[in-house]
Structure formats: structure tokens, C-alpha cells
Design an enzyme around this catalytic site. Structure first.
Site, mmCIF file in Angstrom:
data_model
loop_
_atom_site.group_PDB
_atom_site.id
_atom_site.type_symbol
_atom_site.label_atom_id
_atom_site.label_comp_id
_atom_site.label_asym_id
_atom_site.label_seq_id
_atom_site.Cartn_x
_atom_site.Cartn_y
_atom_site.Cartn_z
ATOM 1 N N ASP A 101 30.519 28.389 36.736
ATOM 2 C CA ASP A 101 31.658 29.011 36.062
ATOM 3 C C ASP A 101 32.076 28.083 34.914
ATOM 4 O OD1 ASP A 101 31.354 30.452 38.441
ATOM 5 O OD2 ASP A 101 33.504 30.705 38.766
ATOM 6 N N LYS A 166 35.210 36.068 33.785
ATOM 7 C CA LYS A 166 36.197 35.643 34.789
ATOM 8 C C LYS A 166 37.535 35.420 34.104
ATOM 9 C CE LYS A 166 36.959 31.570 37.782
ATOM 10 N NZ LYS A 166 36.313 30.359 38.360
ATOM 11 N N LYS A 200 35.203 38.738 37.560
ATOM 12 C CA LYS A 200 35.826 37.899 38.590
ATOM 13 C C LYS A 200 37.300 37.698 38.271
ATOM 14 C CE LYS A 200 35.533 33.261 40.700
ATOM 15 N NZ LYS A 200 34.673 32.050 40.853
#
Length: 259
Positions: A101, A166, A200
Site C-alpha cells: 500500500d 485506497k 479499499k
């Protein structure tokens, strides 16, 4: 769906997370053990790179090798030094991450620089692709603030090769919101990349009821069948206790953290 069904689904979609400055091997071991529930396991655990080996060892010892290990790079500030972001991503992959990430250089985008974000994601993606590692790009929607910038960061990340977009690091005042999720999910739909790009929601999703709102929104935009581990994740830590309370018919005490 019943609230219990939703809780079980949300558990299976969680990236169970600890990203605190005082993390230790013991805390990561405990996190991995907490994720090994009677109701199944999360999609992943998310830890700092140096804890990947102990997380791997712990998951293996408890027969939970299907749980992926995610980590973070260029975190949490999203600086615009591409070389550092790439070096950190290479190190994360070397530690054995299944998923990375990376924080998008959101301040550069706010200042009008679209190119550095594209290049940073593109180069980190090249590292990940070569090692069969998924790349999630954290756009820090709560700092971008406007719908226009949230959409732009999502588009740039997707065009540069993101496997997921995300919402947040969990380290800023405003993390995941339904409003930002709506824009990001619509961007995935509008670019025609729903087959290859996931979403996400991270930070601030703390209850089964809140998780249900995100799942309902996602189903509305991309369809119920789209919601699976390959396409949808919750980045969370305190959510787990609430999901388990729902599944066990217990009342839950909210512990308040950014995640």
C-alpha cells in the site's frame, strides 16, 4: 442480508492492520492470532515492512497461510521523492510482502503536479508486477478534500497501474468517508476498469453497521458480485472486535483509534 452475514463478509474482506510507532513483534503476533477467528480469517494483515517475517511465521504456525501480508511504503506523508518510494517498495517486496500500500504524493497533486504521482505509482507498480505483488495506492482523500481532486488522484493512480485505490492512511484527521468512497467507486466504474481495479476503505470504519454502509454503496455502483477479496477491502483494526461481537451476539465497547 442479516447483520451477522454482513459481519462475516466484512471479516473476510479486512486488511487487519497495525501501523503504530510502538509496534513490536509481540503486537504483530497478537494481531495475527486475533485474526484467526471461529468465523474465518481476514483477507490480509497489514504491518510495517520489518514485521513481515514475524507475521509470515505466525500465520504459518496457525495454519492461516491463505492470509496475505500487506505493508506500506511512502507512508504516511506521501512525499514526492520517487526514488525513495521505489526503494521502500523494493525493500517491502524483499521482506516478502504479498501486497504493498503506497501513499500517493497527494500534496504535489494539490499543488498542481499530476506527473509526479503518475511516475511514482508507475515505477512502484513495475517493482510489484515483477514479483507478483499487488499494489494499492492510498490517495489520502481526506486531505484532497474536493471531489475533483479525489477523482483526479484516483484516475492517475489507475492509469499508472494501481491494483486497488485506497482512501486513507488512517494518520490524518479525515479518513474513509462514504462521500469519498462514492467518487472512487464511480471512477473505477467510469474508467471501465472494474475487472482489474479494486477499492479499499481505510480508517474510520469501526462498526458492522458502518461496514454495511460501504458494502451497500459498493453494490449499488459496481454490483453485489463485484464485492470479493480481489476487489474490495476494509483497512481496519478496531473493526474486528465489533464484527466478532455482532457474530457472537455481544455488546461491544468502542475503543477509539484512527483506524
Amino acid at each position: 442480508m442479516s447483520l451477522k452475514s454482513i459481519a462475516k463478509q466484512a471479516l473476510s474482506l479486512m486488511d487487519l492492520t497495525t501501523l503504530n510507532d510502538n509496534d513490536t513483534d509481540e503486537k504483530v503476533v497478537t494481531l495475527c492470532q486475533q485474526g484467526n477467528t471461529l468465523f474465518g480469517t481476514p483477507a490480509a494483515v497489514c504491518v510495517y515492512p520489518r514485521f513481515i517475517p514475524i507475521a509470515r511465521k505466525t500465520l504459518k504456525a496457525q495454519g492461516a497461510e491463505q492470509v496475505k501480508i500487506a505493508t506500506v511504503t511512502n507512508f504516511p506523508h506521501g512525499n514526492d521523492d520517487i526514488d525513495i518510494a521505489v526503494a521502500e517498495t523494493k525493500a517491502a517486496v524483499a521482506y516478502g510482502a504479498d501486497e504493498v500500500d503506497v501513499v500517493f504524493p497527494y500534496r504535489a497533486l494539490i499543488a498542481g503536479n499530476e506527473q509526479v504521482g503518475f511516475e511514482l505509482v508507475k515505477q512502484c507498480k513495475a517493482v510489484c508486477s515483477a514479483n507478483n505483488v499487488a499494489l494499492k495506492v492510498i490517495i489520502e482523500s481526506g486531505e484532497l478534500k474536493t471531489a475533483e481532486l479525489i477523482r483526479k488522484a484516483s484516475e492517475i493512480s489507475i492509469k499508472a497501474g494501481a491494483d486497488f485505490i485506497k482512501t486513507s492512511t488512517g494518520k490524518v484527521p479525515v479518513n474513509a468517508t462514504l462521500e469519498s468512497a462514492h467518487i472512487m467507486l464511480e471512477t473505477i466504474r467510469d474508467l471501465g476498469v472494474a475487472d482489474s481495479v479494486g477499492f479499499k476503505a481505510a480508517g474510520g470504519v469501526k462498526t458492522t453497521e458502518e461496514a454495511e454502509q460501504y458494502l451497500a454503496l459498493t453494490a449499488e455502483i459496481l454490483g453485489q458480485d463485484w464485492i470479493n477479496q480481489a476487489h474490495f477491502r476494509f483497512g481496519a483494526s478496531s473493526l474486528l472486535a465489533n464484527l466478532l461481537a455482532t457474530l457472537n451476539d455481544e455488546q461491544v465497547n468502542q475503543n477509539v483509534t484512527g483506524y
